[in-house]
Design an enzyme around this catalytic site. Sequence first.
Site, PDB file in Angstrom:
ATOM      1  N   HIS A 139       0.832  -1.201   0.000  1.00  0.00           N
ATOM      2  CA  HIS A 139       0.000   0.000   0.000  1.00  0.00           C
ATOM      3  C   HIS A 139       0.870   1.255   0.000  1.00  0.00           C
ATOM      4  O   HIS A 139       0.661   2.170  -0.804  1.00  0.00           O
ATOM      5  CB  HIS A 139      -0.921  -0.009   1.224  1.00  0.00           C
ATOM      6  CG  HIS A 139      -1.562   1.309   1.515  1.00  0.00           C
ATOM      7  ND1 HIS A 139      -2.847   1.621   1.129  1.00  0.00           N
ATOM      8  CD2 HIS A 139      -1.092   2.423   2.166  1.00  0.00           C
ATOM      9  CE1 HIS A 139      -3.135   2.849   1.513  1.00  0.00           C
ATOM     10  NE2 HIS A 139      -2.087   3.357   2.149  1.00  0.00           N
ATOM     11  N   GLU A 140       1.846   1.303   0.898  1.00  0.00           N
ATOM     12  CA  GLU A 140       2.691   2.491   0.996  1.00  0.00           C
ATOM     13  C   GLU A 140       3.529   2.673  -0.264  1.00  0.00           C
ATOM     14  O   GLU A 140       3.745   3.803  -0.726  1.00  0.00           O
ATOM     15  CB  GLU A 140       3.598   2.394   2.228  1.00  0.00           C
ATOM     16  CG  GLU A 140       2.862   2.297   3.553  1.00  0.00           C
ATOM     17  CD  GLU A 140       2.012   3.522   3.841  1.00  0.00           C
ATOM     18  OE1 GLU A 140       2.303   4.594   3.266  1.00  0.00           O
ATOM     19  OE2 GLU A 140       1.055   3.417   4.620  1.00  0.00           O
ATOM     20  N   HIS A 143       1.895   4.585  -3.174  1.00  0.00           N
ATOM     21  CA  HIS A 143       1.917   6.046  -3.208  1.00  0.00           C
ATOM     22  C   HIS A 143       3.053   6.551  -4.094  1.00  0.00           C
ATOM     23  O   HIS A 143       2.917   7.595  -4.752  1.00  0.00           O
ATOM     24  CB  HIS A 143       2.068   6.604  -1.790  1.00  0.00           C
ATOM     25  CG  HIS A 143       0.837   6.456  -0.949  1.00  0.00           C
ATOM     26  ND1 HIS A 143      -0.396   6.891  -1.346  1.00  0.00           N
ATOM     27  CD2 HIS A 143       0.653   5.897   0.290  1.00  0.00           C
ATOM     28  CE1 HIS A 143      -1.299   6.625  -0.410  1.00  0.00           C
ATOM     29  NE2 HIS A 143      -0.680   6.026   0.593  1.00  0.00           N
ATOM     30  N   GLU A 210      -5.617   7.170  -1.005  1.00  0.00           N
ATOM     31  CA  GLU A 210      -5.458   6.021  -0.116  1.00  0.00           C
ATOM     32  C   GLU A 210      -6.193   4.799  -0.669  1.00  0.00           C
ATOM     33  O   GLU A 210      -5.705   3.671  -0.552  1.00  0.00           O
ATOM     34  CB  GLU A 210      -5.977   6.361   1.284  1.00  0.00           C
ATOM     35  CG  GLU A 210      -5.176   7.429   2.012  1.00  0.00           C
ATOM     36  CD  GLU A 210      -3.730   7.020   2.262  1.00  0.00           C
ATOM     37  OE1 GLU A 210      -3.454   5.797   2.324  1.00  0.00           O
ATOM     38  OE2 GLU A 210      -2.881   7.912   2.380  1.00  0.00           O
TER      39      GLU A 210
END
Length: 287
Positions: A139-140, A143, A210
């Site tokens: 997930h991170e 970004h 997000e």
Amino acid sequence: MWDWTKSELILLVCAVPLVYLLYAVIRRSPRRWWLYFWLATLPIIAGVMYLEPLIIEPMFYHFEPLAAGHPELVAQLERLVARGGLAIPPDRMFEMKASEKLNSLNAYVSGFGGSKRVVVWDTTLEKLTTPEILFVFGHEMGHYVLNHIRNSLLLLAVALLALFWAGSQIARWIVPDTADWRSLPVLLLMVAVISPIAEPVVNGYSRWQEHQADVFGLAITDGIVPDSGAEAARSFQVMGEIGLDEPNPNRFIVFWLYSHPPIADRLAFAQAYPAGSVTGLLTGVHQ
């Protein structure tokens, strides 16, 4: 208290020179200061982002090489990094001793260029399984791969330009001599008024990013972990319990204050994720 003191000192060291620079620019160009000061802030923002993982973060937390205590996790993270097209070697993967001050969980990528690094909190290592950690990291990483950092910086630059221009107009109307130090409270008051008004727009954009990162995390771990949807859902469950998240927050509160989608919504999305459904996202990213 010591962390608070350090934060205030950092703010003081950064803010005072910026204010003096601002008024030096105003005195040099009373009508176009907003443009010239905006141009001056752009390299400053980039410099702070580059230096933050090297100088600022170590002032508050202790970091250790992740490979020293978790070599098997490093090998798994390298697979994700390679699959996502990022160039982050193992010697730039770190464990952060968050448990000294925090209970929450996290893993992230920070910095850019020579300062880019992978950070996994020790609380995450303690509370989550390796597949769950891989999703959180995926997930991170999303970004960065989806250019959220770049896009956010561009939007910040545009927002600052608009704010400085508006500030120049209002300050000139209230204080005829903008170069006078009496205009500073006017500028600060503008920031204090505009910030909460702009919060729903900023948070809405953040929630959208997000969710994109959640989808990316599911996609990039698909095939590396047995069931990326189930692992993601379990990680959200653990993070929600440890973080004492509100299970069903009021939708207006979400609209105005939440920078992330509610944890229950993210958990439900992960549970409904059919394996293999968005792996095409990775192909699109690399193209």
